[in-house]
Scaffold this motif. Structure first.
Motif, PDB file in Angstrom:
ATOM      1  N   ALA A 140      18.207  -1.688  17.310  1.00  0.00           N
ATOM      2  CA  ALA A 140      18.656  -2.969  16.764  1.00  0.00           C
ATOM      3  C   ALA A 140      18.573  -2.975  15.249  1.00  0.00           C
ATOM      4  N   ILE A 141      17.497  -2.398  14.703  1.00  0.00           N
ATOM      5  CA  ILE A 141      17.330  -2.378  13.245  1.00  0.00           C
ATOM      6  C   ILE A 141      18.372  -1.478  12.590  1.00  0.00           C
ATOM      7  N   VAL A 142      18.600  -0.300  13.184  1.00  0.00           N
ATOM      8  CA  VAL A 142      19.590   0.621  12.618  1.00  0.00           C
ATOM      9  C   VAL A 142      20.979  -0.011  12.635  1.00  0.00           C
ATOM     10  N   VAL A 143      21.338  -0.687  13.734  1.00  0.00           N
ATOM     11  CA  VAL A 143      22.635  -1.368  13.817  1.00  0.00           C
ATOM     12  C   VAL A 143      22.760  -2.426  12.729  1.00  0.00           C
ATOM     13  N   ALA A 144      21.693  -3.234  12.554  1.00  0.00           N
ATOM     14  CA  ALA A 144      21.726  -4.299  11.545  1.00  0.00           C
ATOM     15  C   ALA A 144      21.846  -3.715  10.149  1.00  0.00           C
ATOM     16  N   LEU A 145      21.140  -2.620   9.865  1.00  0.00           N
ATOM     17  CA  LEU A 145      21.221  -1.989   8.546  1.00  0.00           C
ATOM     18  C   LEU A 145      22.623  -1.431   8.291  1.00  0.00           C
ATOM     19  N   GLU A 146      23.188  -0.798   9.293  1.00  0.00           N
ATOM     20  CA  GLU A 146      24.529  -0.224   9.123  1.00  0.00           C
ATOM     21  C   GLU A 146      25.565  -1.316   8.899  1.00  0.00           C
ATOM     22  N   GLU A 147      25.448  -2.427   9.658  1.00  0.00           N
ATOM     23  CA  GLU A 147      26.413  -3.519   9.508  1.00  0.00           C
ATOM     24  C   GLU A 147      26.289  -4.214   8.166  1.00  0.00           C
ATOM     25  N   LYS A 150      25.417  -2.533   5.316  1.00  0.00           N
ATOM     26  CA  LYS A 150      25.459  -1.469   4.305  1.00  0.00           C
ATOM     27  C   LYS A 150      24.066  -1.159   3.758  1.00  0.00           C
ATOM     28  N   TRP A 151      23.081  -1.179   4.658  1.00  0.00           N
ATOM     29  CA  TRP A 151      21.685  -0.835   4.377  1.00  0.00           C
ATOM     30  C   TRP A 151      21.020  -1.792   3.388  1.00  0.00           C
ATOM     31  N   ASN A 152      21.540  -3.024   3.334  1.00  0.00           N
ATOM     32  CA  ASN A 152      20.878  -4.079   2.561  1.00  0.00           C
ATOM     33  C   ASN A 152      19.766  -4.657   3.449  1.00  0.00           C
ATOM     34  N   LYS A 153      18.522  -4.370   3.091  1.00  0.00           N
ATOM     35  CA  LYS A 153      17.390  -4.737   3.950  1.00  0.00           C
ATOM     36  C   LYS A 153      17.215  -6.248   4.063  1.00  0.00           C
ATOM     37  N   THR A 154      17.455  -6.966   2.961  1.00  0.00           N
ATOM     38  CA  THR A 154      17.304  -8.421   3.004  1.00  0.00           C
ATOM     39  C   THR A 154      18.318  -9.041   3.957  1.00  0.00           C
ATOM     40  N   ALA A 155      19.561  -8.565   3.883  1.00  0.00           N
ATOM     41  CA  ALA A 155      20.616  -9.092   4.755  1.00  0.00           C
ATOM     42  C   ALA A 155      20.360  -8.702   6.218  1.00  0.00           C
ATOM     43  N   ALA A 156      19.884  -7.469   6.434  1.00  0.00           N
ATOM     44  CA  ALA A 156      19.608  -7.021   7.803  1.00  0.00           C
ATOM     45  C   ALA A 156      18.480  -7.852   8.427  1.00  0.00           C
ATOM     46  N   ALA A 157      17.449  -8.130   7.634  1.00  0.00           N
ATOM     47  CA  ALA A 157      16.344  -8.954   8.131  1.00  0.00           C
ATOM     48  C   ALA A 157      16.845 -10.344   8.508  1.00  0.00           C
ATOM     49  N   LYS A 158      17.682 -10.914   7.670  1.00  0.00           N
ATOM     50  CA  LYS A 158      18.229 -12.250   7.938  1.00  0.00           C
ATOM     51  C   LYS A 158      19.060 -12.252   9.213  1.00  0.00           C
ATOM     52  N   GLN A 159      19.875 -11.189   9.398  1.00  0.00           N
ATOM     53  CA  GLN A 159      20.708 -11.109  10.591  1.00  0.00           C
ATOM     54  C   GLN A 159      19.858 -11.063  11.865  1.00  0.00           C
ATOM     55  N   LEU A 160      18.707 -10.398  11.786  1.00  0.00           N
ATOM     56  CA  LEU A 160      17.824 -10.273  12.950  1.00  0.00           C
ATOM     57  C   LEU A 160      16.881 -11.463  13.102  1.00  0.00           C
ATOM     58  N   GLY A 161      16.936 -12.397  12.159  1.00  0.00           N
ATOM     59  CA  GLY A 161      16.073 -13.571  12.242  1.00  0.00           C
ATOM     60  C   GLY A 161      14.631 -13.275  11.899  1.00  0.00           C
ATOM     61  N   ARG A 198       8.209  -3.463  10.288  1.00  0.00           N
ATOM     62  CA  ARG A 198       8.858  -2.726  11.368  1.00  0.00           C
ATOM     63  C   ARG A 198       9.462  -1.412  10.866  1.00  0.00           C
ATOM     64  N   LEU A 199      10.051  -1.439   9.692  1.00  0.00           N
ATOM     65  CA  LEU A 199      10.607  -0.211   9.112  1.00  0.00           C
ATOM     66  C   LEU A 199       9.521   0.854   8.953  1.00  0.00           C
ATOM     67  N   LYS A 200       8.369   0.418   8.477  1.00  0.00           N
ATOM     68  CA  LYS A 200       7.267   1.354   8.266  1.00  0.00           C
ATOM     69  C   LYS A 200       6.742   1.881   9.610  1.00  0.00           C
ATOM     70  N   LYS A 201       6.584   0.976  10.566  1.00  0.00           N
ATOM     71  CA  LYS A 201       6.062   1.373  11.875  1.00  0.00           C
ATOM     72  C   LYS A 201       6.972   2.371  12.566  1.00  0.00           C
ATOM     73  N   LEU A 202       8.302   2.195  12.378  1.00  0.00           N
ATOM     74  CA  LEU A 202       9.267   3.050  13.066  1.00  0.00           C
ATOM     75  C   LEU A 202       9.754   4.214  12.195  1.00  0.00           C
ATOM     76  N   ASN A 203       9.112   4.393  11.039  1.00  0.00           N
ATOM     77  CA  ASN A 203       9.471   5.494  10.124  1.00  0.00           C
ATOM     78  C   ASN A 203      10.938   5.424   9.702  1.00  0.00           C
ATOM     79  N   LEU A 204      11.406   4.207   9.347  1.00  0.00           N
ATOM     80  CA  LEU A 204      12.800   4.006   8.924  1.00  0.00           C
ATOM     81  C   LEU A 204      12.894   3.577   7.464  1.00  0.00           C
ATOM     82  N   GLU A 205      11.834   3.761   6.697  1.00  0.00           N
ATOM     83  CA  GLU A 205      11.830   3.248   5.318  1.00  0.00           C
ATOM     84  C   GLU A 205      12.769   4.018   4.415  1.00  0.00           C
ATOM     85  N   ASN A 206      12.970   5.296   4.643  1.00  0.00           N
ATOM     86  CA  ASN A 206      13.778   6.094   3.721  1.00  0.00           C
ATOM     87  C   ASN A 206      15.271   5.983   4.012  1.00  0.00           C
TER      88      ASN A 206
END
Length: 450
Positions: free
Chosen positions: A413-420, A422-433, A442-450
């Motif tokens: 879900a996080i990867v989909v939101a980031l891709e949609e 364009k890897w804008n983390k603020t916008a992806a967080a907003k989309q996921l509520g 969550r990014l840190k826990k799932l090793n998705l920070e880079n």
């Protein structure tokens, strides 16, 4: 002190005399009856502490007495004497409420164990036991009150109990409570996860082995049955037993005897067997992957533990208790959930049940700001799962651990939101509520920070 009083019902004089002598030697007074009619008369005239009855009597069957005892104002333990190998009759008797069974020819050591277990059932502080049970098995919903009542009744029997329910619903806790409320409480409670033992070691683990019986057997070893002597053996995930061990377990239950690997002698064992699994054992029997005869032996009494989603009114007391325990063990100040956070918990399905609730609260304590736990701190996977068109309730334990399953949903879900976005983390967080802080966690826990 008043001596216990037992009723012996058997039409064979030799057996009646043997039972009477054995019980008298144990300081138990006895009355004897040779048929159902005489037994019923004695039951009306006396208050017994124990009854031993043969199954086949000149004017009826011992099952009539089993039924009658259950209807008395003060029911007491009744055990049945069955013909050798007639387990179906013994199972039927225990389903009707019999305390235990013993087979002919009567093994006096097993008889003495049965009588000792029966006599020690007398408990003048049953109300105290009930209060202690309410503090351990939490919840005031109707279904949990019924389960506590059933546990109290099951504790007064020696019948095998099969505890069914989803992962994380508290099956082992219930098994421990049955043991703690029973006459075996002062003896061991031995719990084993059948899925955690390598198949090639199972027979040795269960029944023990003799020195030199196989490579690596450098000394005699006692098995789990002997470790639980006098107490309770709990077989968790019993569905994972391989076919060869199912046969040996069946024999141990029927004969109340075991044989260690490499030994030529059987030894009597005195254990109460409880078993559990989250899998559909009846379906496995239909599919041929679990023995039908073993299923009937371990499933004399079935106790189903409901999932947490079916007793939502218990979430409040469970949450309060878990938070109190976690904050004390971690040296944290007492805290609570906000109204919106608590509402979110009540709306969540809890595929992992009480165990998942505890994990959620433990994770929240690591995330909250030290004042009050908010919804974001709970990191509930429901919204993320929905965003990925997955339902946590569809979780199949065969797929792996619940945590791995939920993490995979979260990751997608996080990867989909980031891709949609364009890897804008603020916008992806907003989309996921999610708040940005929770999203970063969550990014840190799932090793998705880079």
């Amino acid at each position: 002190m008043k001596r216990p009083l037992a009723l012996i019902v058997d039409d064979e004089p030799d057996i009646s005399a043997l039972l009477e002598i054995t019980l008298n030697q144990m300081s138990v007074d006895t009355y004897c009856a040779h048929n159902v009619t005489a037994a019923k008369k004695l039951l009306n005239e006396n208050q017994f502490d124990l009854c031993l009855t043969d199954m086949h009597l000149p004017d009826g069957f011992g099952l009539e007495l089993v039924d009658l005892v259950q209807t008395l104002d003060k029911p007491f333990p009744i055990a049945v004497i069955t013909a050798h190998g007639n387990m179906d009759t013994a199972i039927l008797a225990m389903k009707k409420g019999a305390f235990d069974f013993i087979s002919k020819p009567v093994d006096l050591s097993l008889l003495r164990q049965l009588v000792k277990n029966t006599i020690s059932l007398t408990d003048t502080n049953s109300e105290g036991k009930e209060r202690r049970m309410r503090h351990i098995l939490l919840g005031d919903s109707k279904i949990m009150r019924e389960i506590r009542s059933k546990i109290g009744k099951l504790a007064r029997s020696q019948a095998p109990v099969y505890i069914s329910g989803e992962s994380g619903s508290g099956k082992e806790l219930v098994a421990r409570l049955i043991h703690q409320q029973s006459s075996r409480a002062d003896n061991p409670f031995v719990a084993i996860n059948c899925g955690a033992i390598p198949h090639e070691l199972m027979e040795s683990e269960f029944f023990g082995h003799k020195k030199g019986s196989f490579t690596g057997a450098i000394s005699d070893k006692k098995g789990l049955f002997q470790a639980a002597e006098g107490g309770t053996l709990f077989l968790d995930e019993v569905a994972d037993l391989p076919a060869p061990l199912q046969v040996k377990l069946l024999r141990a239950i029927q004969e109340k005897k075991i044989r260690a690997v490499g030994d030529h002698q059987e030894i009597a064992v005195n254990i109460r067997l409880l078993s559990a699994t989250h899998r559909d054992l009846a379906k496995m029997v239909q599919q041929g992957s679990f023995r039908q005869d073993l299923y009937y032996r371990i499933n004399v009494i079935d106790l189903h533990i409901p999932p947490l989603r079916e007793r939502g009114e218990d979430i409040a007391v469970l949450t309060e208790n878990i938070l109190d325990r976690l904050t004390k063990s971690n040296g944290l100040p007492k805290t609570r959930l906000s109204n919106t956070a608590f509402s979110a918990l009540q709306q969540y399905d809890f595929p992992g049940n009480v165990r998942e609730l505890e994990n959620i609260l433990e994770r929240a304590l690591a995330m909250y700001d030290g004042i009050i736990i908010e919804t974001d701190d709970l990191s509930l996977p429901s919204a993320i799962a929905t965003a990925n068109n997955n339902d946590p309730a569809d979780y199949d334990p065969a797929m792996g651990s619940l945590e791995d399953f939920l993490e995979e949903i979260e990751r997608k879900a996080i990867v989909v939101a980031l891709e949609e976005n364009k890897w804008n983390k603020t916008a992806a967080a907003k989309q996921l509520g999610l708040t940005f802080r929770s999203f970063r966690y969550r990014l840190k826990k799932l090793n998705l920070e880079n």
